[in-house]
Every structure is written in structure tokens, then in C-alpha cells.
Design a protein around this motif. Structure first.
Motif, PDB file in Angstrom:
ATOM      1  N   LEU B  40     -15.238  10.344  -9.673  1.00  0.00           N
ATOM      2  CA  LEU B  40     -15.152   9.200 -10.592  1.00  0.00           C
ATOM      3  C   LEU B  40     -14.133   9.469 -11.702  1.00  0.00           C
ATOM      4  O   LEU B  40     -13.613  10.578 -11.843  1.00  0.00           O
ATOM      5  N   GLY B  41     -13.886   8.445 -12.473  1.00  0.00           N
ATOM      6  CA  GLY B  41     -12.981   8.586 -13.607  1.00  0.00           C
ATOM      7  C   GLY B  41     -12.966   7.310 -14.410  1.00  0.00           C
ATOM      8  O   GLY B  41     -13.696   6.362 -14.100  1.00  0.00           O
ATOM      9  N   VAL B  42     -12.156   7.296 -15.471  1.00  0.00           N
ATOM     10  CA  VAL B  42     -11.992   6.056 -16.225  1.00  0.00           C
ATOM     11  C   VAL B  42     -10.514   5.754 -16.420  1.00  0.00           C
ATOM     12  O   VAL B  42      -9.672   6.652 -16.470  1.00  0.00           O
ATOM     13  N   VAL B  43     -10.229   4.459 -16.503  1.00  0.00           N
ATOM     14  CA  VAL B  43      -8.898   3.969 -16.848  1.00  0.00           C
ATOM     15  C   VAL B  43      -9.036   3.245 -18.181  1.00  0.00           C
ATOM     16  O   VAL B  43      -9.880   2.353 -18.328  1.00  0.00           O
ATOM     17  N   ILE B  44      -8.215   3.629 -19.145  1.00  0.00           N
ATOM     18  CA  ILE B  44      -8.250   2.980 -20.453  1.00  0.00           C
ATOM     19  C   ILE B  44      -7.464   1.669 -20.386  1.00  0.00           C
ATOM     20  O   ILE B  44      -6.324   1.644 -19.914  1.00  0.00           O
ATOM     21  N   GLU B  45      -8.079   0.589 -20.868  1.00  0.00           N
ATOM     22  CA  GLU B  45      -7.350  -0.666 -21.038  1.00  0.00           C
ATOM     23  C   GLU B  45      -7.090  -0.784 -22.535  1.00  0.00           C
ATOM     24  O   GLU B  45      -7.942  -1.229 -23.295  1.00  0.00           O
ATOM     25  N   ARG B  46      -5.891  -0.362 -22.938  1.00  0.00           N
ATOM     26  CA  ARG B  46      -5.650  -0.029 -24.344  1.00  0.00           C
ATOM     27  C   ARG B  46      -5.746  -1.210 -25.290  1.00  0.00           C
ATOM     28  O   ARG B  46      -6.101  -1.037 -26.451  1.00  0.00           O
ATOM     29  N   THR B  56     -12.297   7.446  -6.985  1.00  0.00           N
ATOM     30  CA  THR B  56     -11.033   7.855  -6.369  1.00  0.00           C
ATOM     31  C   THR B  56     -11.153   8.032  -4.860  1.00  0.00           C
ATOM     32  O   THR B  56     -10.157   8.225  -4.180  1.00  0.00           O
ATOM     33  N   THR B  57     -12.382   7.985  -4.334  1.00  0.00           N
ATOM     34  CA  THR B  57     -12.544   8.016  -2.882  1.00  0.00           C
ATOM     35  C   THR B  57     -12.356   6.601  -2.321  1.00  0.00           C
ATOM     36  O   THR B  57     -11.578   6.388  -1.397  1.00  0.00           O
ATOM     37  N   ALA B  58     -13.054   5.650  -2.936  1.00  0.00           N
ATOM     38  CA  ALA B  58     -12.915   4.253  -2.505  1.00  0.00           C
ATOM     39  C   ALA B  58     -11.616   3.633  -3.022  1.00  0.00           C
ATOM     40  O   ALA B  58     -11.195   2.595  -2.541  1.00  0.00           O
ATOM     41  N   ARG B  59     -10.975   4.303  -3.992  1.00  0.00           N
ATOM     42  CA  ARG B  59      -9.795   3.760  -4.683  1.00  0.00           C
ATOM     43  C   ARG B  59     -10.098   2.348  -5.185  1.00  0.00           C
ATOM     44  O   ARG B  59      -9.400   1.379  -4.864  1.00  0.00           O
ATOM     45  N   ALA B  60     -11.180   2.273  -5.924  1.00  0.00           N
ATOM     46  CA  ALA B  60     -11.649   0.966  -6.392  1.00  0.00           C
ATOM     47  C   ALA B  60     -12.273   1.119  -7.769  1.00  0.00           C
ATOM     48  O   ALA B  60     -12.663   2.214  -8.167  1.00  0.00           O
ATOM     49  N   SER B  61     -12.336  -0.005  -8.463  1.00  0.00           N
ATOM     50  CA  SER B  61     -13.014  -0.055  -9.747  1.00  0.00           C
ATOM     51  C   SER B  61     -14.486  -0.354  -9.512  1.00  0.00           C
ATOM     52  O   SER B  61     -14.835  -1.225  -8.713  1.00  0.00           O
ATOM     53  N   LEU B  62     -15.363   0.376 -10.206  1.00  0.00           N
ATOM     54  CA  LEU B  62     -16.799   0.143 -10.051  1.00  0.00           C
ATOM     55  C   LEU B  62     -17.326  -0.813 -11.106  1.00  0.00           C
ATOM     56  O   LEU B  62     -18.431  -1.326 -10.983  1.00  0.00           O
ATOM     57  N   ASP B 365       2.956  -2.731 -18.338  1.00  0.00           N
ATOM     58  CA  ASP B 365       3.510  -4.077 -18.392  1.00  0.00           C
ATOM     59  C   ASP B 365       3.361  -4.849 -17.080  1.00  0.00           C
ATOM     60  O   ASP B 365       3.716  -6.026 -17.016  1.00  0.00           O
ATOM     61  N   ASP B 366       2.861  -4.202 -16.046  1.00  0.00           N
ATOM     62  CA  ASP B 366       2.517  -4.906 -14.811  1.00  0.00           C
ATOM     63  C   ASP B 366       1.021  -5.199 -14.746  1.00  0.00           C
ATOM     64  O   ASP B 366       0.545  -5.780 -13.766  1.00  0.00           O
ATOM     65  N   ASP B 367       0.279  -4.742 -15.754  1.00  0.00           N
ATOM     66  CA  ASP B 367      -1.177  -4.909 -15.751  1.00  0.00           C
ATOM     67  C   ASP B 367      -1.801  -4.407 -14.455  1.00  0.00           C
ATOM     68  O   ASP B 367      -2.617  -5.098 -13.837  1.00  0.00           O
ATOM     69  N   ARG B 368      -1.372  -3.220 -14.049  1.00  0.00           N
ATOM     70  CA  ARG B 368      -2.039  -2.654 -12.871  1.00  0.00           C
ATOM     71  C   ARG B 368      -1.879  -1.146 -12.797  1.00  0.00           C
ATOM     72  O   ARG B 368      -1.007  -0.553 -13.431  1.00  0.00           O
ATOM     73  N   VAL B 369      -2.781  -0.563 -12.027  1.00  0.00           N
ATOM     74  CA  VAL B 369      -2.748   0.869 -11.735  1.00  0.00           C
ATOM     75  C   VAL B 369      -2.313   1.014 -10.289  1.00  0.00           C
ATOM     76  O   VAL B 369      -2.780   0.277  -9.419  1.00  0.00           O
ATOM     77  N   ARG B 370      -1.362   1.919 -10.055  1.00  0.00           N
ATOM     78  CA  ARG B 370      -0.890   2.124  -8.694  1.00  0.00           C
ATOM     79  C   ARG B 370      -1.280   3.525  -8.239  1.00  0.00           C
ATOM     80  O   ARG B 370      -1.157   4.481  -9.006  1.00  0.00           O
ATOM     81  N   VAL B 371      -1.756   3.619  -7.016  1.00  0.00           N
ATOM     82  CA  VAL B 371      -2.163   4.911  -6.452  1.00  0.00           C
ATOM     83  C   VAL B 371      -1.161   5.299  -5.384  1.00  0.00           C
ATOM     84  O   VAL B 371      -0.919   4.538  -4.440  1.00  0.00           O
ATOM     85  N   LEU B 372      -0.539   6.470  -5.537  1.00  0.00           N
ATOM     86  CA  LEU B 372       0.473   6.926  -4.585  1.00  0.00           C
ATOM     87  C   LEU B 372      -0.006   8.174  -3.855  1.00  0.00           C
ATOM     88  O   LEU B 372      -0.684   9.025  -4.432  1.00  0.00           O
ATOM     89  N   ASP B 373       0.397   8.277  -2.592  1.00  0.00           N
ATOM     90  CA  ASP B 373       0.216   9.494  -1.811  1.00  0.00           C
ATOM     91  C   ASP B 373       1.274  10.490  -2.306  1.00  0.00           C
ATOM     92  O   ASP B 373       2.457  10.157  -2.361  1.00  0.00           O
ATOM     93  N   LEU B 383      -4.678  -1.469  -8.329  1.00  0.00           N
ATOM     94  CA  LEU B 383      -5.866  -2.021  -8.985  1.00  0.00           C
ATOM     95  C   LEU B 383      -5.431  -2.812 -10.203  1.00  0.00           C
ATOM     96  O   LEU B 383      -4.641  -2.312 -11.011  1.00  0.00           O
ATOM     97  N   PRO B 384      -5.939  -4.027 -10.374  1.00  0.00           N
ATOM     98  CA  PRO B 384      -5.619  -4.770 -11.589  1.00  0.00           C
ATOM     99  C   PRO B 384      -6.275  -4.121 -12.805  1.00  0.00           C
ATOM    100  O   PRO B 384      -7.405  -3.638 -12.719  1.00  0.00           O
ATOM    101  N   ALA B 385      -5.544  -4.064 -13.911  1.00  0.00           N
ATOM    102  CA  ALA B 385      -6.090  -3.524 -15.167  1.00  0.00           C
ATOM    103  C   ALA B 385      -5.265  -4.132 -16.287  1.00  0.00           C
ATOM    104  O   ALA B 385      -4.064  -4.303 -16.139  1.00  0.00           O
ATOM    105  N   ARG B 386      -5.910  -4.444 -17.416  1.00  0.00           N
ATOM    106  CA  ARG B 386      -5.190  -5.047 -18.542  1.00  0.00           C
ATOM    107  C   ARG B 386      -4.515  -3.965 -19.367  1.00  0.00           C
ATOM    108  O   ARG B 386      -5.196  -3.092 -19.903  1.00  0.00           O
ATOM    109  N   SER B 387      -3.190  -3.981 -19.472  1.00  0.00           N
ATOM    110  CA  SER B 387      -2.435  -2.974 -20.228  1.00  0.00           C
ATOM    111  C   SER B 387      -3.039  -1.577 -20.076  1.00  0.00           C
ATOM    112  O   SER B 387      -3.487  -0.980 -21.047  1.00  0.00           O
ATOM    113  N   PRO B 388      -3.045  -1.050 -18.854  1.00  0.00           N
ATOM    114  CA  PRO B 388      -3.671   0.261 -18.658  1.00  0.00           C
ATOM    115  C   PRO B 388      -2.852   1.361 -19.322  1.00  0.00           C
ATOM    116  O   PRO B 388      -1.625   1.295 -19.349  1.00  0.00           O
ATOM    117  N   SER B 389      -3.536   2.365 -19.870  1.00  0.00           N
ATOM    118  CA  SER B 389      -2.818   3.535 -20.386  1.00  0.00           C
ATOM    119  C   SER B 389      -3.434   4.786 -19.768  1.00  0.00           C
ATOM    120  O   SER B 389      -3.198   5.056 -18.596  1.00  0.00           O
TER     121      SER B 389
END
Lengths: 107, 402
Positions: B40-46, B56-62, B365-373, B383-389
Motif C-alpha cells: 500500500l501507499g499514499v498519493v498526496i493531492e497537494r 501497488t499490486t492492483a495499481r489502483a486507488s482504494l 499538471d495532467d492531474d494523474r499518476v503514471r505507473v511505468l515498468d 490513475l486520476p489524481a488532483r494535482s498529485p505531488s
């Protein structure tokens, strides 16, 4: 050479014209975002201060608007404040200062 | 009497029965699904005072937790069991978030202007580092009760310095730097109500951040006011602070810095530390055995985060304005940039999954989190996120200096 000088002069006139105009509505939105997000990385997104001092109206009124425009454009040597000239012209810096003094827009 | 006893026994057995049924169905007694926290983890929406809890296993927001105040410069540390995230907000808010229930467990406003925090080696004490009033405060990790205040007073006028670079170190110590004073302090919090502070003065001008190496031995403070890094050997603190990378800018005028770089233990890959050069388009490579510079790697812009993949084979770098849409990947065998990516607009932060097969990047500025291999550089998820930091995974719970 003569053509170059003429072209440069023409650009200066254009730049001066642009500098005296109020930023467009689109540009204003960009500027608000720049201040909130990027200035905010040191001054705080609410502009209440961080590594840099607060940019709230009551704190800024003590300083002259002209000095603040200069600080934005040229930075403050000896401090982390960088010159924002690569991203802003004088009219845009003035517009930002005017907004800061009256309470900066949220978005 | 004769009748009541068997009934009482039967009634007393009911919850146990209900529990065993619930467990078979994979549910905790209160009805929530049973699960671990290590992925698990958290994404800050600043801009929203909100964090998303991510898997991070499902690559999804809970889910999301709101009401955390000004998160424009937020930091997160974790309880030892990875269940609770301690979120430090710019406005001095310290919030203990339960990742499993996705609720706020406790919240205090502990300062006027804060920059982050840390958790002690034994997990009992949470420390917040503050700009205003300048200093460090210690809290009970369970209750967030204030245990001690360490004002960062320096000079003889009683001035207080902004505190930066706070990190936990072995021996239940916290180490931090004083931005205005040019000092490094080591606080032994074995007795958290009476912390013992050792001060190191004149370490260099304007330390801007610090790190403890993953083995817990060294504290490094990057300097903004001059070229160089202050180094303290926590195994031999009596030797004092010494300077490494002195004059790395070769006396050249540094470029304007549009965002302060950040330091943390992820700077170390194998035997080398990869450090941002302040005001230069370079990453400095230092041998952690000798603390000599062994190389510098030209990069696209001014580095902000220089982070090693957990296995140390790659180091990923993001940049200050105007290059904040670019991320570069350094191969540590080749000691060179092998990939330049443009994963989104305003890439503010990145975090590797615990074993490094993927990296999560926030594109503000894209309001999203991108997961790369990290091997193929393919996009695995968005994943959509509002101004993620900031993105912070629970694997930090087990690491010293995070």
C-alpha cells in the motif's frame, strides 16, 4: 546589418506594446497557477510562507510595489529567490504584484 | 442455575463462531476485508488537502482521505506495521491516517509552518521539523501527544532557525540541519521527554536538506549557500562534520534555482551516492567508502529528486522548471543517462515499488499518476489524481532514514 537593426527595433516596439497590456484571460490563469504552484514551492501554496517569506497582502504592503516587481524579475542575490524573467515580462510581474497586494486569486 | 449455565456458555460461544465464519470469508471481525499493508501507499493531492490510498499490486486507488489541510509541501512516514501514515502538512498539521479503514485516526496542528517529519527507529516517536516556530517537536506515535519541543535556537540573540533534512538514525536518534544557522544537530531521544542534543556548528552556509545513508551511518546535509555537502559520521560523531564535494561548481556562477533539490537515503545505489548539483545540470557521483567525487553525469536540467531504484541498477532524475516535464534514467554500470522520458506535465515526484519493478510518477499538471515498468519503460497504469505531488509507499516503514 541595417535589416537586423530594424528587425530588432521592431521587436522591441512589439515587446513594449505587450508589456503595457494587461495579460489575456488565458495568460492570467497561467500566472495564477505559476504563483500558486511554483512560487508556492518556496512561499507556500497559500502564500503564507515556507523557505521564502509570506506573500500575503498585510506583509507586502510595507514593501514598495516597484521593488517587488524588480525582485520577481531579477531575483534577490544571496538568497534562493531566482529571477523569473525567463518566464515573465514586466507587465506580468506588475499584474502579479497588484493581485498579491489585494489578495491573490485561488485559481 | 442448572439451565442458565449451558445457555450462557452457548451465548458466549457465539462471537467466536461469527468470527470464524468471518475469517473463512476473508473478513476482519468488523466486516472489512482482511489484507496486509506491504503493497500500500499514499498519493498526496497537494491542492485538495487529500491523500489517496493506493495498492501497488492492483495499481489502483482504494479510496481517499480528506481534511488534511495544506499539503503543498507534504511528507509521509509510516508506523512499523505499515498501517498508519503520518502525514506532515505545510500548515503544521500532523495527521495519522489509517490505511486499512481509510480514516483519520488522530490529527494535531503542531506548528505554524512545517516541512516534514520522521519516525524513530523503535517506531514510538514521531518527530516534526518546522520552519515556524523553527525547531523539532516529538510526539507519541500512538496518541500524537506532545513529548518534547526542541527549539532551533542559535546565536546569542535567541533567533530560531528553520529546520531541514530531519532523518531518523540508529540509536533512536534524529539528525537535522538548521537552514539559517548552518548547524547540524543530533538528538538522542532514548528518553523522549528529555532529548539530548549534540550540536555541530559552522557546517556550511544554508543547508537545504539532508539524508541518512541506508545503513544509518552517515548524515549528509546539502548546502545551498556554497558548493559542497556537509558529512557527519554517526558512528564517530566525535570526529565532527567534514566537507565533501567542496567547490564542485568550480567557482562558476550557479544557475537560478527554481526548485530546491531533495535528499534522502534513496540517493545511494551500491557503493555510490548520486547527488543533485545545486544550480547545475549535473548529478554528482560520490564513492561512499572514501567520500571522494568519482564522476559527474550531465543531465537535462537542474535535478530535484535523484532516486535509485531499490536494486541500485538505475537512478531516476526529475527536474526543476523549465524541465519539469522530463525524467531521465541513469544506468549505474554505464554512469550515463540511457533514457529520457516525458511522462507528463510537471513531474513532481516519483516512488519505486518495494522491489523496483515499477515506478509511480506524479504529473501535477495532467492531474494523474503514471505507473511505468522500469525495465521496458512501458506505461502499466494511469490513475486520476488532483494535482498529485508526493507518493509514499509503506516499504519506507522498514527503512532507516526515510
Amino acid at each position: 546589418m541595417a535589416f537586423d537593426r530594424w528587425a530588432t527595433g521592431g521587436l522591441l516596439v512589439l515587446a513594449a506594446a505587450a508589456a503595457s497590456a494587461e495579460p489575456t484571460a488565458d495568460r492570467q490563469r497561467e500566472l495564477v497557477r505559476l504563483v500558486r504552484q511554483d512560487c508556492g514551492s518556496c512561499h507556500g501554496m497559500t502564500l503564507a510562507g515556507g523557505l521564502g517569506p509570506p506573500l500575503l497582502p498585510e506583509r507586502l504592503r510595507e514593501r514598495g510595489a516597484a521593488a517587488m516587481v524588480q525582485t520577481i524579475l531579477h531575483g534577490r542575490p544571496g538568497t534562493p529567490m531566482p529571477p523569473w524573467q525567463p518566464f515573465l515580462d514586466a507587465a506580468e510581474a506588475q499584474w502579479i504584484v497588484d493581485r498579491l497586494l489585494e489578495g491573490f486569486p485561488e485559481r | 442455575m442448572r439451565l442458565r449455565r449451558p445457555i450462557a456458555r452457548w451465548v458466549a460461544g457465539l462471537p467466536a463462531l461469527a468470527l470464524s465464519v468471518a475469517l473463512q470469508a476473508g473478513e476482519a471481525p468488523d466486516g472489512a476485508p482482511l489484507r496486509g499493508t506491504a503493497d500500500l501507499g499514499v498519493v498526496i493531492e497537494r491542492a485538495s488537502g487529500r491523500v489517496q490510498v493506493v495498492d501497488t499490486t492492483a495499481r489502483a486507488s482504494l479510496g481517499a482521505v480528506e481534511g488534511l489541510g495544506d499539503l503543498s509541501h507534504a511528507h509521509v512516514v509510516y508506523s512499523r506495521d505499515g498501517r498508519y501514515a503520518y502525514v506532515f502538512g505545510r500548515d503544521g498539521g500532523l495527521t495519522k491516517v489509517d490505511l486499512l479503514t481509510q480514516r483519520i485516526d488522530r490529527r494535531v496542528i503542531q506548528a505554524g509552518n512545517s516541512i516534514g517529519g520522521s519516525i524513530s527507529q523503535d517506531g514510538r516517536i514521531v518527530a516534526a521539523q518546522n520552519y515556524d516556530p523553527g525547531g523539532v517537536k516529538l510526539f507519541d506515535a500512538q496518541t500524537l501527544e506532545l513529548l518534547a519541543d526542541i527549539p532551533a535556537v542559535y546565536g546569542d540573540q535567541g533567533a530560531r532557525s528553520k529546520v531541514v533534512g530531519l532523518a531518523d538514525a540508529p540509536g533512536n536518534r534524529f539528525v537535522f540541519a538548521l537552514y539559517d544557522a548552518g548547524e547540524i544537530w543530533v538528538a538522542d531521544v532514548t528518553d523522549p521527554r528529555r532529548p539530548q542534543v549534540t550540536r555541530f556548528r559552522d557546517v556550511g552556509r544554508h543547508p537545504y536538506d539532508g539524508l541518512v545513508t541506508p545503513d544509518g551511518r552517515y548524515f549528509l546535509a546539502g548546502l545551498f549557500g556554497e558548493d559542497g555537502v556537509a558529512l557527519l559520521d554517526l558512528w564517530r560523531p566525535e570526529q565532527g562534520v567534514r566537507r565533501i564535494l567542496g567547490g564542485y561548481g568550480r567557482g562558476e556562477e550557479k544557475l537560478p534555482v527554481y526548485k530546491m533539490p531533495h535528499l534522502r537515503g534513496w540517493a545511494v545505489a551500491g557503493r555510490h551516492a548520486y547527488l543533485p548539483a545545486v544550480g547545475r545540470h549535473e548529478v554528482l557521483v560520490v564513492d561512499t567508502a572514501t567520500w571522494q567525487e568519482v564522476g559527474r553525469i550531465p543531465v537535462r536540467g537542474q535535478p530535484v529528486f535523484v532516486m535509485a531504484r531499490p536494486d541500485g541498477r538505475q537512478v531516476w532524475v526529475n527536474f526543476a522548471l523549465p524541465d519539469n516535464g522530463v525524467v531521465q534514467v541513469i544506468d549505474t554500470l554505464e554512469q550515463a543517462v540511457v533514457r529520457t522520458l516525458e511522462p507528463g506535465r510537471a513531474i513532481l515526484h516519483l516512488e519505486f515499488t518495494p522491489r523496483g519493478e515499477a515506478v509511480w510518477l506524479s504529473a501535477r499538471d495532467d492531474d494523474r499518476v503514471r505507473v511505468l515498468d522500469t525495465q521496458s519503460f512501458a506505461t502499466l497504469a494511469e490513475l486520476p489524481a488532483r494535482s498529485p505531488s508526493g507518493i509514499f509507499f509503506t516499504a519506507r516503514a522498514g527503512r532507516i532514514g526515510f
